[in-house]
Design a protein around this motif. Sequence first.
Motif, short mmCIF file in Angstrom:
data_model
loop_
_atom_site.label_atom_id
_atom_site.label_comp_id
_atom_site.label_asym_id
_atom_site.label_seq_id
_atom_site.Cartn_x
_atom_site.Cartn_y
_atom_site.Cartn_z
N LEU A 1 -6.87 7.60 -13.30
CA LEU A 1 -6.23 7.08 -12.08
C LEU A 1 -6.30 5.56 -11.97
CD1 LEU A 1 -7.47 9.71 -9.45
CD2 LEU A 1 -5.41 9.74 -10.85
N ALA A 2 -6.91 4.90 -12.95
CA ALA A 2 -7.07 3.45 -12.88
C ALA A 2 -5.76 2.73 -13.14
CB ALA A 2 -8.13 2.99 -13.88
N LYS A 3 -5.69 1.47 -12.74
CA LYS A 3 -4.50 0.65 -12.95
C LYS A 3 -4.37 0.25 -14.42
CE LYS A 3 -2.19 -3.57 -11.33
NZ LYS A 3 -2.31 -4.75 -10.43
N GLN A 4 -5.52 0.00 -15.05
CA GLN A 4 -5.52 -0.45 -16.44
C GLN A 4 -6.43 0.42 -17.29
OE1 GLN A 4 -6.73 -4.54 -15.49
NE2 GLN A 4 -4.78 -5.25 -16.33
N LEU A 5 -6.17 0.42 -18.60
CA LEU A 5 -7.03 1.11 -19.54
C LEU A 5 -8.26 0.25 -19.81
CD1 LEU A 5 -4.28 2.27 -22.07
CD2 LEU A 5 -5.06 3.42 -19.99
N ASN A 6 -9.23 0.80 -20.50
CA ASN A 6 -10.46 0.05 -20.74
C ASN A 6 -10.25 -1.16 -21.65
OD1 ASN A 6 -10.00 2.00 -22.79
ND2 ASN A 6 -12.07 1.71 -23.56
N ASP A 7 -9.10 -1.24 -22.34
CA ASP A 7 -8.79 -2.41 -23.15
C ASP A 7 -7.84 -3.37 -22.42
OD1 ASP A 7 -6.52 -0.91 -23.13
OD2 ASP A 7 -6.36 -0.66 -25.30
N ASP A 8 -7.77 -3.21 -21.08
CA ASP A 8 -6.96 -4.07 -20.20
C ASP A 8 -5.45 -3.86 -20.35
OD1 ASP A 8 -9.17 -5.18 -19.01
OD2 ASP A 8 -9.29 -6.85 -20.43
N PHE B 1 -2.04 11.79 -19.55
CA PHE B 1 -2.52 10.41 -19.71
C PHE B 1 -2.49 9.98 -21.18
CE2 PHE B 1 -6.18 7.73 -20.81
CZ PHE B 1 -6.07 6.67 -19.93
N THR B 2 -2.99 10.85 -22.07
CA THR B 2 -3.02 10.50 -23.49
C THR B 2 -1.62 10.43 -24.09
OG1 THR B 2 -3.31 12.84 -24.11
CG2 THR B 2 -5.30 11.51 -23.82
N GLU C 1 6.89 1.33 15.91
CA GLU C 1 7.93 1.03 14.93
C GLU C 1 7.34 0.26 13.75
OE1 GLU C 1 11.50 1.11 13.11
OE2 GLU C 1 11.05 2.10 15.02
N LEU C 2 6.49 -0.72 14.04
CA LEU C 2 5.88 -1.51 12.97
C LEU C 2 4.93 -0.65 12.13
CD1 LEU C 2 5.12 -4.85 14.87
CD2 LEU C 2 6.88 -4.48 13.13
N CYS C 3 4.18 0.22 12.80
CA CYS C 3 3.23 1.07 12.08
C CYS C 3 3.92 2.14 11.23
CB CYS C 3 2.25 1.74 13.05
SG CYS C 3 0.98 0.62 13.69
N SER C 4 5.17 2.41 11.52
CA SER C 4 5.91 3.41 10.74
C SER C 4 6.45 2.83 9.43
CB SER C 4 7.08 3.97 11.56
OG SER C 4 8.08 2.97 11.75
N LYS C 5 6.38 1.52 9.28
CA LYS C 5 6.91 0.89 8.07
C LYS C 5 6.01 1.20 6.87
CE LYS C 5 9.34 -2.92 10.33
NZ LYS C 5 10.67 -2.48 9.86
N HIS C 6 6.65 1.40 5.72
CA HIS C 6 5.90 1.72 4.50
C HIS C 6 5.23 0.46 3.96
CE1 HIS C 6 4.74 3.61 0.76
NE2 HIS C 6 5.34 2.64 0.08
N ILE C 7 3.96 0.61 3.60
CA ILE C 7 3.19 -0.49 3.03
C ILE C 7 2.55 0.01 1.74
CG2 ILE C 7 1.28 -2.13 3.38
CD1 ILE C 7 1.70 -1.68 6.42
N ARG C 8 2.71 -0.71 0.67
CA ARG C 8 2.12 -0.31 -0.61
C ARG C 8 0.60 -0.23 -0.51
NH1 ARG C 8 2.28 -4.04 -4.03
NH2 ARG C 8 3.39 -5.65 -2.85
N THR C 9 0.05 0.84 -1.04
CA THR C 9 -1.41 1.02 -0.96
C THR C 9 -2.08 1.10 -2.32
OG1 THR C 9 -1.16 3.43 -0.86
CG2 THR C 9 -1.21 2.25 1.24
N LEU C 10 -1.33 1.40 -3.37
CA LEU C 10 -1.96 1.56 -4.68
C LEU C 10 -2.45 0.24 -5.25
CD1 LEU C 10 0.27 4.17 -6.58
CD2 LEU C 10 -2.09 4.46 -5.82
N TYR C 11 -3.69 0.24 -5.69
CA TYR C 11 -4.26 -0.88 -6.43
C TYR C 11 -4.17 -2.20 -5.66
CZ TYR C 11 -3.47 2.68 -9.97
OH TYR C 11 -3.44 3.86 -10.66
#
Length: 554
Positions: free
Chosen positions: A206-213, A180-181, A390-400
Motif C-alpha cells: 500500500l506504500a507510495k514507493q517501493l523500497n528502492d524508491d 503488486f508483483t 457545500e465546501l465540506c462536500s468537495k472532494h479532497i485528495r487524501t492518498l499519500y
Amino acid sequence: MKLTSCLERALGNVFLLIGKECPFLLRDLLVSKELAEVFGQSVMNILRVFIGSPHGLNLRNILWHGFASPQEIPPKYCSMLVFLTAGLGQLLKNYLQQTNFTLVHRPFVTFTHLKDLIIFPDINDEVLSVVEELIKKSTFVLKIMIPFWEAIVMKFRSHRYADCIILLLTQLETGLRKVFTEVNKCPKRLLTAESTAFYTTFDEILAKQLNDDEINHLPFFLGEPAMEFLWDFLNHQEGPRVRDHLSHGEVNLNNFPKEVTNQLLAFSIVLLLRFVGEDVLSVSMENVSIRILISCANSYCSQFHPVSQLKKKILHCEKNIRIWPQLPLVPEEQIPEATRLEGSSEVNDCDHLIIKISSEFQHYILQSDCNLNNLLDYPPTENWSLLLHELCSKHIRTLYCPRSVLEVLAILQKISVHCHLVSDQIIATTEVRYKQWVQKTLRSRQRQNYLRMLNSIKLLSSVLQLILLLITMELVNIHIVNEKSACEYQQYLKFLKSVLQYTENLATYSNQEKNKWDEAIHITYLVLVKIWAFSEKKEMLIYLAKESSNKVIL
C-alpha cells in the motif's frame, strides 16, 4: 493464527504485571528478561523458535501475512503450541502464588464509529453463491489457496465472523501481493518469506514507493477508491485497523461485529470481479446485488483520513452552535435597568471586523466557485451553514499526503475541537445560569457575570462560525501548502497556531469556573485583527497570481 495472537496478548498482560511498560510486538516480548524470569529461559527460547524469530519457524508472520497454503503447516506445530500455552498457564500460576501478584487482563479494543464503516449493503446467500463461483475463476485467487477462500464463505455463512475475517485478511494480502508483483514487475517477491529476504506485506503493497524508491504502480492500477478503502480499514489511526487489532490479540473473537466482516468481504468480492473474464463478469453483473457492490466500491471516499475526520468535526461543531438561538435567555425587559450593562465598543469593533472578513472570504470563495455567491450575510444565518456543507462536500485528495499537509491538518483539527468545547461550555453555562436567574439564586456578582455572558454570546457565535469557515476554506485548499516556500510555510503555521491559541484561551475563559467574558471579548478582537490581516494578504496574493498569469498570456 488465533493462538499466536492470544499468546501475544497474554504475554503482554504478564509483562504489565511486573510493572513495566508493555512492548507492543511479540518479538520484543519473547526476548525480555522479565518474562524469562517468570517462565524460564528455555520456554522463551522454544517460543522464539516457533513464533518469534525470522531465523526460526516464524509461524506467526508466515501465517498472518498469508504465505502459508492449506496443509503446509503440520498439525504437530499447533499441538506443540497448545501444550506449551497450557504449560505457560501453570508456570504463571506458580509465579502468582509466590509473589502474591494479581494478574489483570487489559480490556479488549471495541470498534467505534461502526456507522462510518458501513458502505456496502449486507451480503446475502445469493451473493455468496456468486462468490463460490468467482473463487474458481478469478485470477486474484492463487489456485493453491482456493480451500481458504471456500472456508471464508463457509465461516461467513455460519456466522463465525472473526474466523472469516482472519482468513480473509490473509488471502486479501496474498492476492494483492500477487497483483503488486505483476504491476511492479518483481515476481520474485511473491512467495518470499525467508529470514534473509525482504517481506512483501500490506505495508509495502500500500506504500507510495517501493523500497528502492521506485514508484509503486499498484495504486494507479487499483484506483483511488480501492486504495482509500484499504487505507481506511488497515492503516489510518482513526480507522478500525482490523489486521493490527486481530493479529495482536486485542479483539474479543467471540463478539466480533458482523458489520466489519461484511464490509471487507464485500470489498474483496469486487476485487475478485476485477480479475475474471468478460463472460464471467457479464453473468455476474446480471445480479442486482453484485451491481450495487461494484457501485459502492467505485464511489468510496475515505472515512478515516484526517481530511475526512476534520470535515466531520467541522459539521458537528457547526450543528452544535446552531443550538444557541434556542437556548433559554432572560428577556431584556426582565432585566432591571439598574443592573443592565452598557454595550462594549470592543464588541462593535469585532462586528465591523467580522463583516469585513466575511466579505473577503466571500470574494475568495467566488474565485473557485461562482455558484457560492451572497451566502455570507451578517449576522450569520442558515446561509453560512449551507456554505459550510457545500465546501465540506468537495472532494479532497487524501492518498499519500506529505508531512506538511498532515501538520496543518493536525492544527486545524485541534482548532475545531476547541471550538466545539467552547460551544458545549456556553450551552451548559447558559442553561444553568438561566435556571438560577429564574429561581433568583444568583448572587450580585454572578448576576453581573451572567449579563456579561448574554452580551457576549451573540458575538462569540458569529466568531466561532467565522473560524469554522476559515478552517474549512483552508481544508479545501490544503494542498496549496505544498506550493509555499519554507518561509511562507512557517508564517502560515504561525498564523494557524495563533488561531489555535485563541480557541484554547477562549475555552478557558468560557469555562463555568472562570466566566471571564470581558477577557473573552478582548482576545476575540485581537484574533479578528490577525484573521483580517491574513485574509487581506491572501487576497493580495490572488491578485498578484492573476496579474502574473495575465502577463504570461500577453
